[in-house]
Design a protein around this motif. Structure first.
Motif, PDB file in Angstrom:
ATOM      1  N   LEU A 171       0.770  -1.316  -0.080  1.00  0.00           N
ATOM      2  CA  LEU A 171       0.067   0.051   0.096  1.00  0.00           C
ATOM      3  C   LEU A 171       0.813   1.250  -0.068  1.00  0.00           C
ATOM      4  N   LEU A 172       1.942   1.184   0.751  1.00  0.00           N
ATOM      5  CA  LEU A 172       2.811   2.384   0.724  1.00  0.00           C
ATOM      6  C   LEU A 172       3.581   2.527  -0.535  1.00  0.00           C
ATOM      7  N   GLU A 173       3.851   1.587  -1.103  1.00  0.00           N
ATOM      8  CA  GLU A 173       4.487   1.537  -2.497  1.00  0.00           C
ATOM      9  C   GLU A 173       3.392   2.376  -3.486  1.00  0.00           C
ATOM     10  N   ARG A 174       2.464   1.860  -3.470  1.00  0.00           N
ATOM     11  CA  ARG A 174       1.208   2.610  -4.539  1.00  0.00           C
ATOM     12  C   ARG A 174       1.081   4.023  -4.229  1.00  0.00           C
ATOM     13  N   ARG A 175       1.082   4.424  -2.697  1.00  0.00           N
ATOM     14  CA  ARG A 175       0.874   5.324  -2.356  1.00  0.00           C
ATOM     15  C   ARG A 175       2.050   6.591  -2.701  1.00  0.00           C
ATOM     16  N   ALA A 176       3.352   5.982  -2.703  1.00  0.00           N
ATOM     17  CA  ALA A 176       4.316   6.761  -3.100  1.00  0.00           C
ATOM     18  C   ALA A 176       4.314   7.192  -4.816  1.00  0.00           C
ATOM     19  N   LEU A 177       3.965   6.031  -5.450  1.00  0.00           N
ATOM     20  CA  LEU A 177       3.722   6.347  -6.903  1.00  0.00           C
ATOM     21  C   LEU A 177       2.694   7.167  -7.214  1.00  0.00           C
ATOM     22  N   LEU A 178       1.732   7.404  -6.337  1.00  0.00           N
ATOM     23  CA  LEU A 178       0.490   8.455  -6.681  1.00  0.00           C
ATOM     24  C   LEU A 178       0.997   9.489  -6.280  1.00  0.00           C
ATOM     25  N   THR A 179       1.705   9.936  -5.320  1.00  0.00           N
ATOM     26  CA  THR A 179       2.194  11.145  -4.906  1.00  0.00           C
ATOM     27  C   THR A 179       3.489  11.636  -5.810  1.00  0.00           C
ATOM     28  N   GLY A 180       4.236  10.752  -6.222  1.00  0.00           N
ATOM     29  CA  GLY A 180       5.354  11.122  -7.082  1.00  0.00           C
ATOM     30  C   GLY A 180       4.989  11.358  -8.540  1.00  0.00           C
ATOM     31  N   MET A 181       3.521  10.743  -8.928  1.00  0.00           N
ATOM     32  CA  MET A 181       3.160  10.884 -10.485  1.00  0.00           C
ATOM     33  C   MET A 181       2.001  11.960 -10.558  1.00  0.00           C
ATOM     34  N   ALA A 182       1.676  12.397  -9.516  1.00  0.00           N
ATOM     35  CA  ALA A 182       0.463  13.100  -9.298  1.00  0.00           C
ATOM     36  C   ALA A 182       0.420  14.394 -10.489  1.00  0.00           C
ATOM     37  N   ASP A 183       1.626  14.835 -10.849  1.00  0.00           N
ATOM     38  CA  ASP A 183       1.387  15.792 -11.882  1.00  0.00           C
ATOM     39  C   ASP A 183       1.276  15.078 -13.563  1.00  0.00           C
ATOM     40  N   HIS A 184       1.338  13.969 -13.518  1.00  0.00           N
ATOM     41  CA  HIS A 184       1.280  13.598 -14.647  1.00  0.00           C
ATOM     42  C   HIS A 184      -0.381  13.072 -15.042  1.00  0.00           C
ATOM     43  N   GLN A 185      -1.270  13.468 -14.429  1.00  0.00           N
ATOM     44  CA  GLN A 185      -2.736  13.289 -14.618  1.00  0.00           C
ATOM     45  C   GLN A 185      -3.113  13.719 -16.160  1.00  0.00           C
ATOM     46  N   PRO A 186      -3.599  12.952 -17.081  1.00  0.00           N
ATOM     47  CA  PRO A 186      -4.086  13.307 -18.196  1.00  0.00           C
ATOM     48  C   PRO A 186      -5.214  14.117 -18.256  1.00  0.00           C
ATOM     49  N   PRO A 187      -5.390  14.958 -19.370  1.00  0.00           N
ATOM     50  CA  PRO A 187      -6.248  15.886 -19.444  1.00  0.00           C
ATOM     51  C   PRO A 187      -7.866  15.338 -19.584  1.00  0.00           C
ATOM     52  N   GLU A 188      -8.732  15.841 -19.367  1.00  0.00           N
ATOM     53  CA  GLU A 188     -10.317  15.109 -19.241  1.00  0.00           C
ATOM     54  C   GLU A 188     -10.982  15.661 -20.716  1.00  0.00           C
ATOM     55  N   ILE A 189     -10.486  16.574 -21.432  1.00  0.00           N
ATOM     56  CA  ILE A 189     -11.039  16.950 -22.869  1.00  0.00           C
ATOM     57  C   ILE A 189      -9.865  16.498 -23.983  1.00  0.00           C
ATOM     58  N   GLU A 190     -10.256  15.303 -24.565  1.00  0.00           N
ATOM     59  CA  GLU A 190      -9.535  14.950 -25.584  1.00  0.00           C
ATOM     60  C   GLU A 190     -10.200  14.836 -26.940  1.00  0.00           C
ATOM     61  N   VAL A 191      -9.499  14.926 -27.986  1.00  0.00           N
ATOM     62  CA  VAL A 191     -10.160  14.581 -29.348  1.00  0.00           C
ATOM     63  C   VAL A 191      -9.648  13.398 -29.840  1.00  0.00           C
ATOM     64  N   SER A 192     -10.725  12.443 -29.894  1.00  0.00           N
ATOM     65  CA  SER A 192     -10.227  10.833 -30.347  1.00  0.00           C
ATOM     66  C   SER A 192     -11.348  10.370 -31.255  1.00  0.00           C
ATOM     67  N   THR A 193     -11.309   9.557 -31.931  1.00  0.00           N
ATOM     68  CA  THR A 193     -12.083   8.852 -32.846  1.00  0.00           C
ATOM     69  C   THR A 193     -12.677   7.793 -31.938  1.00  0.00           C
ATOM     70  N   VAL A 194     -14.144   7.822 -31.847  1.00  0.00           N
ATOM     71  CA  VAL A 194     -15.310   7.005 -30.965  1.00  0.00           C
ATOM     72  C   VAL A 194     -15.949   6.165 -31.879  1.00  0.00           C
ATOM     73  N   GLY A 195     -16.340   5.171 -31.390  1.00  0.00           N
ATOM     74  CA  GLY A 195     -17.228   4.222 -31.998  1.00  0.00           C
ATOM     75  C   GLY A 195     -17.656   3.076 -31.262  1.00  0.00           C
ATOM     76  N   HIS A 196     -18.414   1.926 -31.804  1.00  0.00           N
ATOM     77  CA  HIS A 196     -18.610   0.789 -31.135  1.00  0.00           C
ATOM     78  C   HIS A 196     -17.424   0.011 -30.926  1.00  0.00           C
ATOM     79  N   LEU A 197     -17.463  -0.613 -29.867  1.00  0.00           N
ATOM     80  CA  LEU A 197     -16.169  -1.358 -29.469  1.00  0.00           C
ATOM     81  C   LEU A 197     -16.546  -2.917 -29.117  1.00  0.00           C
ATOM     82  N   HIS A 198     -15.788  -3.716 -29.176  1.00  0.00           N
ATOM     83  CA  HIS A 198     -15.986  -5.172 -28.565  1.00  0.00           C
ATOM     84  C   HIS A 198     -16.189  -5.265 -27.005  1.00  0.00           C
TER      85      HIS A 198
END
Length: 351
Positions: A171-198
């Motif tokens: 649990l501490l290993e994951r916590r350290a990853l989350l705090t260390g990578m917090a500034d790598h969050q992806p954007p919420e608005i992205e342009v992408s090709t959407v469609g039906h998926l398996h």
């Protein structure tokens, strides 16, 4: 739950002897009849609309020559979803063939498998109505995941036993990853090709013939909509993840993406955005850690029963992926470059 289908149900498809139905689980039977073997499924009334759409799609994919098993129409009326006792039932040809893990495939087979997924995406795009989807895709918050981990850490027993110590470390290993990578969050608005998926393109839903070709793509109950690049990345991660600290087999990933590109080209930016998001969602998903180390809601430890990706393998992949994020971004997008940095063509696994 009944162990056999309702009386006379199988006659709706011209199968006269219901004693040939063998229960596979709740609402599922294997039916062996004079004309072959089948898979019979039971559906609740509220699933009628979803199943009807699924049947329309799979029948069209089958007619297009793809390895998808169309539902068998009833003798009268040609319906693929028949009712008995208020429930719906559907019959499919039995999926013969072998299961093979993604890491068992040669590079050429990985490329053909990626092309198959691309062909499915292209056919779904052609055969279904356009998908209207907002560009806003909610992004998990690192702070929420950290708070969940802190709650798990606070609930650990204080008796100092070995399992509690291992749990605290994970649990501490994951916590350290989350705090260390917090500034790598992806954007919420992205342009992408959407469609039906398996929706569930992984080894458990694929069957192979003796020549190594896919003979059936199963699992169409998961049919959904969303970014096409997202399914490509999720499928590659499910197929080619090692169950330890080795992470993803990136040579096989590259071959898989190359095959997909040949049938349904996207662009490097969409691929990299999907890689970024898939990694981030796995990083913020602490449920596998809860199941593995803290216990299921009934109080017992949950080892996943061997179904799907185990919690331990999931945690190992998150750690590896976080360490190699830039590399995975490059490798997934490499088939879209004119001159890939390296190719596995001289490997004995290619072919």
């Amino acid at each position: 739950m009944p162990t056999s289908p309702p009386p006379r149900l199988l006659k709706r498809w011209g199968i006269a002897d219901p004693a040939t139905a063998v229960a596979l689980g709740a609402g599922r039977w294997r039916v062996d009849g004079p004309s072959g073997s089948y898979h019979l499924r039971e559906y609740a009334p509220e699933a009628r609309r979803r199943v009807a759409f699924q049947h329309t799609v799979t029948a069209a994919l089958d007619a297009a020559g793809l390895p998808v098993l169309a539902p068998v129409p009833a003798l009268r009326g040609g319906r693929t979803l028949v009712t008995a006792g208020g429930l719906g039932y559907a019959l499919h040809p039995w999926a013969s063939g072998l299961r093979r893990g993604g890491l068992e495939l040669a590079f050429g087979q990985c490329e053909r498998l990626g092309r198959l997924l691309g062909e499915l995406h292209a056919a779904l795009d052609r055969l279904t109505a356009p998908v209207q989807q907002s560009l806003l895709v909610p992004t998990p918050r690192a702070a929420d995941a950290v708070a969940a981990l802190d709650g798990m850490l606070a609930a650990l027993p204080g008796d100092g036993n070995d399992f509690a110590a291992l749990t605290e470390r994970r649990l501490l290993e994951r916590r350290a990853l989350l705090t260390g990578m917090a500034d790598h969050q992806p954007p919420e608005i992205e342009v992408s090709t959407v469609g039906h998926l398996h929706g569930a393109f992984h080894a458990g839903n694929l069957r192979y013939g003796g020549a190594g070709n896919v003979t059936a793509v199963l699992g169409w109950d998961a049919l959904t909509t969303g970014p096409v690049a997202g399914e490509l990345v999720r499928s590659a991660a499910a197929l080619f993840a090692c169950e330890d600290e080795r992470g993803l087999d990136l040579d096989r990933v590259r071959a898989f993406v190359r095959g997909h590109r040949a049938a349904f080209p996207l662009d490097a930016g969409q691929i990299q955005a999907a890689v970024h998001r898939e990694w981030w969602e796995r990083l913020c998903d602490v449920r596998p850690l809860r199941h593995r180390y803290v216990g299921s809601p009934d109080g017992g430890a949950d080892d996943d029963g061997g179904a799907g990706e185990s919690a331990g393998a999931s945690a190992a992949l998150v750690g590896w992926w976080s360490e190699h994020l830039d590399r995975t971004l490059d490798v997934f997008a490499a088939p879209y470059d004119e001159l890939p940095e390296e190719t596995p063509g001289d490997s004995p696994a290619y072919g």
